[in-house]
Design an enzyme around this catalytic site. Structure first.
Site, PDB file in Angstrom:
ATOM      1  CE  LYS A 114      -4.010   1.941   2.360  1.00 51.96           C
ATOM      2  NZ  LYS A 114      -3.555   3.308   2.371  1.00 51.96           N
ATOM      3  CE  LYS A 312      -2.977   2.686   7.223  1.00 50.32           C
ATOM      4  NZ  LYS A 312      -3.927   3.741   7.244  1.00 50.32           N
ATOM      5  CB  CYS A 403      27.230  27.219  31.508  1.00 45.46           C
ATOM      6  SG  CYS A 403      27.222  25.493  32.014  1.00 45.46           S
TER       7      CYS A 403
HETATM    8  S1  IVH Z   1      -6.630  -0.687  -4.577  1.00 45.89           S
HETATM    9  C1  IVH Z   1     -11.093   1.026  -3.817  1.00 45.89           C
HETATM   10  N1  IVH Z   1      -4.093  -0.942  -4.203  1.00 45.89           N
HETATM   11  O1  IVH Z   1      -5.024   3.434  -0.702  1.00 45.89           O
HETATM   12  C2  IVH Z   1      -9.768   1.430  -4.082  1.00 45.89           C
HETATM   13  N2  IVH Z   1      -5.107   1.033  -3.393  1.00 45.89           N
HETATM   14  O2  IVH Z   1      -6.631   3.916   1.652  1.00 45.89           O
HETATM   15  C3  IVH Z   1      -8.975   0.325  -4.628  1.00 45.89           C
HETATM   16  N3  IVH Z   1      -3.548   2.592  -2.344  1.00 45.89           N
HETATM   17  O3  IVH Z   1      -7.496   5.268  -2.300  1.00 45.89           O
HETATM   18  C4  IVH Z   1      -7.623   0.696  -4.470  1.00 45.89           C
HETATM   19  N4  IVH Z   1      -1.736   1.397  -2.647  1.00 45.89           N
HETATM   20  O4  IVH Z   1      -5.191   5.275  -3.410  1.00 45.89           O
HETATM   21  C5  IVH Z   1      -5.151  -0.157  -4.005  1.00 45.89           C
HETATM   22  N5  IVH Z   1      -1.843  -1.331  -4.008  1.00 45.89           N
HETATM   23  C6  IVH Z   1      -2.880  -0.556  -3.791  1.00 45.89           C
HETATM   24  C7  IVH Z   1      -2.769   0.696  -3.165  1.00 45.89           C
HETATM   25  C8  IVH Z   1      -3.923   1.459  -2.967  1.00 45.89           C
HETATM   26  C9  IVH Z   1      -2.222   2.527  -2.186  1.00 45.89           C
HETATM   27  C10 IVH Z   1      -4.395   3.715  -1.904  1.00 45.89           C
HETATM   28  C11 IVH Z   1      -5.499   4.056  -2.872  1.00 45.89           C
HETATM   29  C12 IVH Z   1      -6.721   4.148  -2.021  1.00 45.89           C
HETATM   30  C13 IVH Z   1      -6.159   4.235  -0.659  1.00 45.89           C
HETATM   31  C14 IVH Z   1      -7.127   3.732   0.384  1.00 45.89           C
END
Ligand code: IVH
Length: 663
Positions: A114, A312, A403
């Site tokens: 992510k 997360k 100091c």
């Molecule tokens: S899939 C419904 N894949 O995380 C959205 N999102 O917290 C499907 N994000 O708005 C998104 N890396 O911008 C997906 N590998 C990843 C991601 C990712 C970052 C972001 C994305 C989304 C946000 C949600």
């Protein structure tokens, strides 16, 4: 107690305010982890009290909005957010639930990093990049086409035959960690407010009115999903990703197709280890059902798809109040500031101190007592202050004019120096540090003479100069806290024993500036007696090829100065050996000491640090065990650091390493 309805309302207002700070201004007041905790708290309350649940609550919709500074773009398919899971158990329960819905134990999932950036949508018409938009409120985004076009990672024209006539890709615009550091440095040099994290930097850079500025920020892009597509059908997420690669997009190298939670869990472990070594920030992993048909069957809520979940990682940042800037005086008189914080949990420990490096850093951060600060612990042992999250103080912090220990005069040695120094040789804080250094393991090695004993002998005025150590008797320790008779006996013995230390250790113990253990050994070997050192000229020191000019000058000054000479004479009168005997307790200072080096060292390449350790008789091992004496940890240290904490091995940073070798 506040009534539930009011509490829910207050949380909603609070979250709406934080959303505006985060999405619109890119200047959050709280860390992502703290924001997530507020959302979870509101979700919990709404679930427990459905009467007060509202469809327009921040928990029920995509956060963020489209600012009126840009042309609105209505998304053909809403851009949703993701549901978060904060533990392995929560992730496993989502996984099991999903598998159960299809009654298919072999159901495939894709797991991807992510990326901590900002969501963007790219529309290609007949293979040509035509529109670039932000997520906005999920329904309507902002037209940032010109800015998007400055990003090098995405093709202007898809590199495939017969591209779909309408292809709306979604992905993450992000900034590399190194570019982020450079950007923040530049902003801070220009007196601007630093970005709290790469995500805010990416968002702020993408939403510039002048695309020239966006171009300078060196943004990057990873594709992760799609919106409306006409003229092409995909069956799987993995197939879609491969297709994007063929089109000319960069893919994240780490993604995996899994069909058991065990595989997912292993991938989580692997990525958690790898997290800090990636050159871009990831804040977790996204687990998605691979089959697009199954995704469609699962569908979405107003906020997030049911076919994906974001696992997360624990947050590396937190906000807290800086209650005090404490100035400490070192043994050479150097005054260094450090921050005292309201205790705050971060990454499994409670943080109450942060480094401030020097007074210039305070000026650069424009931080003062009372401010709410954003702190970060990214591999480093001691957290650092990233920026002021909320300014509360009305005045600038002023470096001490006097100091903090003796009230004596404070000066900078020269123009270039950033450090302030107390120039009073009698300063009690300096003396305390000198004493601690004198008795320490690598110096005169007086076992049992720890910090608590140092503080008590000073408080009870048992000691006014170094040589008084050798006048201490059993009675002097009566009434010491945590001090039993046996301990006093042993300490007296250890003090007597230390008189026999070789000259090299004594030279090091005297704490002469720029004279570390190595130089001390060289000097002792070459001059052999204290008498010879008292008689040596600058040229004599310079003649020794391993001694640099700075150390030579400092040695000369020390052995020529009447006050410091007296310190040595007093020690000699107390019976301390003044010759380099062959009967040294330890051949060299690091003999039998094992070091493990981990993380990114700033000043020393690993090889260099290893060379120093070995040259001082120490060993360098590749893994941490109970036998390890020190772990020298740089930024982004990972599993070795964790192991060291687990085994209670002493962890040192580069500054402490330098102190050990006395640079
Ligand atoms: S899939 C419904 N894949 O995380 C959205 N999102 O917290 C499907 N994000 O708005 C998104 N890396 O911008 C997906 N590998 C990843 C991601 C990712 C970052 C972001 C994305 C989304 C946000 C949600």
């Amino acid at each position: 107690m506040e009534n539930i309805q009011n509490l829910i309302e207050r949380l909603r207002k609070e979250l709406t305010r934080h959303n505006a700070l985060y999405y619109d201004k890119n200047e959050p007041e709280i860390s992502d982890g703290e924001y997530d905790a507020l959302v979870r708290e509101l979700e919990r309350l709404e679930q427990e009290h459905p009467l007060f649940a509202l469809s327009k609550s921040p928990t029920k919709k995509v956060s963020g909005y489209a600012s009126s500074s840009f042309q609105p773009i209505k998304h053909a398919v809403p851009m949703l957010s993701l549901d978060n899971a904060y533990s392995r158990e929560e992730t496993a329960s989502w996984y099991e639930r999903t598998v159960k819905k299809f009654n298919d134990s072999k159901l495939e999932f894709v797991i991807e990093p992510k990326v901590d950036g900002v969501s963007a949508s790219l529309t290609y018409l007949d293979g040509i990049l035509t529109v670039g938009a932000t997520r906005g409120d999920g329904e309507t985004g902002e037209d940032v086409t010109e800015n998007i076009k400055t990003i090098q990672d995405m093709p202007r024209k898809l590199k495939i035959e017969n591209p779909p006539n309408f292809f709306e890709l979604r992905g993450e615009v992000y900034i590399d960690k190194s570019d982020f550091e450079k950007l923040n440095e530049k902003i801070s040099c220009l007196g601007g407010q630093k970005f709290a994290n790469p995500r805010n930097a990416a968002s702020g850079s993408l939403r510039q009115k002048n695309s020239q500025i966006t171009a300078e920020r060196n943004l990057s892009f990873f594709v992760h999903s799609f919106g409306k597509v006409d003229g092409k059908q995909f069956e799987k997420q993995s197939e879609f990703l491969k297709y994007c690669q063929d089109c000319g997009f960069k893919l994240q190298s780490d993604f995996k197709i899994c069909s058991s939670f065990g595989e997912v869990s292993k991938f989580i472990d692997m990525m958690f280890q790898k997290r800090d070594s990636l050159n871009y920030e990831i804040d977790g992993l996204v687990i998605k059902v691979n089959s697009l048909k199954s995704q469609n069957e699962l569908g979405s809520t107003n906020k997030s798809p049911r076919w994906a979940v974001a696992f997360k990682f624990p947050s590396k940042q937190a906000t807290t109040k800086l209650t005090k800037i404490r100035a400490q005086v070192g043994r050479t008189g150097m005054i260094t500031p450090s921050a005292v914080l309201d205790p705050v949990p971060l990454g499994g420990v409670t943080i109450s101190r942060a480094t401030l490096h020097n007074f210039e850093e305070i000026e650069r951060l424009n931080v003062n007592e009372g401010d709410i600060v954003l702190i970060e612990r990214a591999g480093d042992v001691i957290p650092k202050i990233v920026k002021v999250a909320r300014k509360e103080s009305k005045v600038f912090f002023k470096p001490p004019q006097k100091c903090p220990s003796c009230g004596g005069e404070v000066a900078k040695e020269n123009e270039e120096e950033v450090a302030y120094r107390c120039i009073n040789p009698e300063c009690p804080a300096q003396f305390r540090r000198r004493l601690m250094h004198f008795v320490s393991r690598n110096a005169m090695d007086i076992d049992g003479f720890g910090e608590a004993v140092v503080d008590q002998v000073l408080e009870k005025k048992k000691l006014r100069k170094l040589s008084d150590i050798y006048r201490l008797s059993y009675n002097d320790f009566v009434g010491f806290e945590l001090f039993k008779d046996k301990k006093a006996d042993n300490l007296i013995k250890a003090i007597a024993e230390s008189k026999k230390r070789p000259l090299s250790r004594l030279i090091f113990a005297l704490g002469i500036r720029h004279v570390g253990e190595k130089v001390s050994e060289i000097v002792a070997k070459r001059f052999k007696t204290m008498e010879a050192l008292f008689a040596a000229s600058l040229e004599d020191f310079l003649k020794v090829s391993e001694i640099g000019e700075v150390s030579a000058l400092s040695l000369k000054e020390f052995f020529e100065n009447a006050t410091t000479r007296r310190v040595v004479e007093d020690l000699a009168l107390s019976g301390v050996s003044m010759t380099e005997t062959e009967t040294s307790k330890k051949g060299s200072q690091f003999e039998e000491r094992t070091f493990v080096l981990t993380g990114e060292l700033e000043k020393y390449a690993r090889e260099k640090a290893a060379e120093i350790i070995k040259s001082l008789g120490g060993k360098v091992a590749s893994s941490v065990s109970k036998k390890t004496d020190y772990v020298l940890a740089g930024a982004k240290a990972g599993s070795k650091l964790e192991k060291a904490k687990e085994l209670n091995v002493k962890i040192i940073d580069e500054a402490e390493f330098e102190e050990l070798i006395n640079i």
